[in-house]
Scaffold this active site. Structure first.
Site, mmCIF file in Angstrom:
data_model
loop_
_atom_site.group_PDB
_atom_site.id
_atom_site.type_symbol
_atom_site.label_atom_id
_atom_site.label_comp_id
_atom_site.label_asym_id
_atom_site.label_seq_id
_atom_site.Cartn_x
_atom_site.Cartn_y
_atom_site.Cartn_z
ATOM 1 N N GLU A 24 -5.523 -5.436 10.384
ATOM 2 C CA GLU A 24 -4.503 -4.424 10.634
ATOM 3 C C GLU A 24 -4.788 -3.723 11.965
ATOM 4 O O GLU A 24 -5.607 -2.791 12.015
ATOM 5 C CB GLU A 24 -4.515 -3.382 9.515
ATOM 6 C CG GLU A 24 -4.194 -3.953 8.161
ATOM 7 C CD GLU A 24 -3.571 -2.897 7.263
ATOM 8 O OE1 GLU A 24 -2.451 -3.131 6.805
ATOM 9 O OE2 GLU A 24 -4.193 -1.848 7.050
ATOM 10 N N GLU A 40 -6.893 4.299 7.823
ATOM 11 C CA GLU A 40 -6.697 5.744 7.580
ATOM 12 C C GLU A 40 -7.936 6.345 6.918
ATOM 13 O O GLU A 40 -8.283 7.501 7.147
ATOM 14 C CB GLU A 40 -5.426 5.975 6.739
ATOM 15 C CG GLU A 40 -4.172 5.713 7.568
ATOM 16 C CD GLU A 40 -2.963 5.265 6.788
ATOM 17 O OE1 GLU A 40 -2.954 5.371 5.551
ATOM 18 O OE2 GLU A 40 -2.006 4.780 7.433
ATOM 19 N N ASN A 94 0.868 -1.182 0.000
ATOM 20 C CA ASN A 94 0.000 0.000 0.000
ATOM 21 C C ASN A 94 0.904 1.230 0.000
ATOM 22 O O ASN A 94 1.496 1.558 1.023
ATOM 23 C CB ASN A 94 -0.894 -0.037 1.252
ATOM 24 C CG ASN A 94 -1.681 1.249 1.436
ATOM 25 O OD1 ASN A 94 -1.783 2.061 0.531
ATOM 26 N ND2 ASN A 94 -2.235 1.429 2.626
ATOM 27 N N LYS A 103 0.112 4.241 -0.194
ATOM 28 C CA LYS A 103 -0.533 5.418 0.413
ATOM 29 C C LYS A 103 -0.310 6.643 -0.478
ATOM 30 O O LYS A 103 -0.266 6.512 -1.694
ATOM 31 C CB LYS A 103 0.004 5.642 1.828
ATOM 32 C CG LYS A 103 -0.031 4.377 2.681
ATOM 33 C CD LYS A 103 0.163 4.656 4.136
ATOM 34 C CE LYS A 103 0.251 3.338 4.885
ATOM 35 N NZ LYS A 103 0.133 3.472 6.307
HETATM 36 C C1 PEP Z 1 -0.773 -0.090 6.058
HETATM 37 O O1 PEP Z 1 -0.837 1.083 5.796
HETATM 38 O O2 PEP Z 1 -1.646 -0.849 5.625
HETATM 39 C C2 PEP Z 1 0.328 -0.556 6.895
HETATM 40 C C3 PEP Z 1 0.251 -1.766 7.381
HETATM 41 O O3 PEP Z 1 1.363 0.320 7.107
HETATM 42 P P1 PEP Z 1 2.788 -0.017 7.773
HETATM 43 O O4 PEP Z 1 3.293 -1.285 7.142
HETATM 44 O O5 PEP Z 1 3.640 1.156 7.470
HETATM 45 O O6 PEP Z 1 2.548 -0.201 9.252
#
Ligand code: PEP
Length: 253
Positions: A167, A97, A9, A11
């Site tokens: 998550e 998010e 991801n 982002k």
């Molecule tokens: C995410 O944004 O889905 C995520 C798991 O971020 P990170 O790996 O940076 O914790």
């Protein structure tokens, strides 16, 4: 046997030139890997360019969100058929998010999910508790609410196309990873919840990713738990070396 899926991801990172550089690097490092599904999820504006670069490649393309109407006066939104037309295969829905900053609810996640499935996209639906909820002993309640609300009204056949990403919000971008035991406990609970909703055969086939500060060093430990079927990776997906190492470490030697 569930095939693992490692998704990056990106982002709101990477200009078009940076996206091209990252994809070129990933093509060198992981194009030959077929033992796991590898997915990259750039921003909307970089999807078409990356789609062209991934034609006839094992690396698959995902988007980070979509709107549930197919077209109309919805300034700033992008629909499922538009994503499909540009070559997108997967779409992340309900990332924490989006739930936190853009007021997504189980109800709006559910609408996006149904729209994605109708257009033939493969959704990655995110669920997970925040720190206060974990510390308050509410992890299972929150995860159950996200699962039942987000996936409400799906047919077992459609559920077979969905990837779930667990998550824990307290582990996203914080460097704090759930231990493999903590993650496995929730993944098992998710599968049990899916069994009640869709039956054992469907639940056994659903891939459940873990996400939250996944790095090359903690990948193997997390990925070889019985109910963990891959990773949704944020920060570590932005560099060729770390994302390629995560992909490689997720394959049993
Ligand atoms: C995410 O944004 O889905 C995520 C798991 O971020 P990170 O790996 O940076 O914790």
């Amino acid at each position: 046997m569930r095939k693992k899926i490692i998704a990056g991801n990106w982002k709101m990172f990477k200009t078009v030139n940076e996206a091209v550089e990252l994809v070129n690097g990933l093509k060198r490092e992981v194009s030959d890997i077929t033992a796991v599904d590898v997915v990259v999820c750039p921003t909307f504006v970089n999807l078409a360019v990356v789609a062209d670069m991934l034609v006839d490649n094992n690396i698959k393309l995902g988007a980070q969100n979509l709107f549930w109407e197919n077209e109309g006066a919805f300034t700033g939104e992008v629909s499922a058929p538009m994503l499909k037309a540009v070559g997108v295969e997967y779409v992340i829905i309900g990332h924490s998010e989006r739930r936190q900053y853009f007021h997504e609810t189980n109800d709006t996640v559910n609408k996006r999910l149904k729209s994605a499935l109708k257009a033939g996209l493969l959704p990655i639906v995110c669920v997970g508790e925040n720190l206060a909820e974990r510390e308050g002993g509410k992890t299972f309640d929150v995860v159950k609410d996200h699962i039942t609300g987000s996936l409400a009204g799906l047919s077992p056949e459609d559920m077979g196309k969905v990837v779930v990403a667990y998550e824990p919000v307290w582990a996203i971008g914080t460097g704090k990873t759930a231990t493999s035991a903590q993650a496995q406990e929730v993944h098992k609970f998710i599968r049990e919840t899916l069994t009640k909703m869709f039956g054992g055969a469907v639940a056994d086939g659903v891939r459940i990713q873990y996400g939250g500060s996944v790095k090359p060093e903690n990948t193997a430990d997390l990925m070889f738990q019985p109910d963990i079927d891959g990773a949704l990776v944020g920060g570590a997906s932005l560099k060729v070396d770390s994302f390629a190492a995560i992909v490689k470490n997720s394959i049993k030697k």
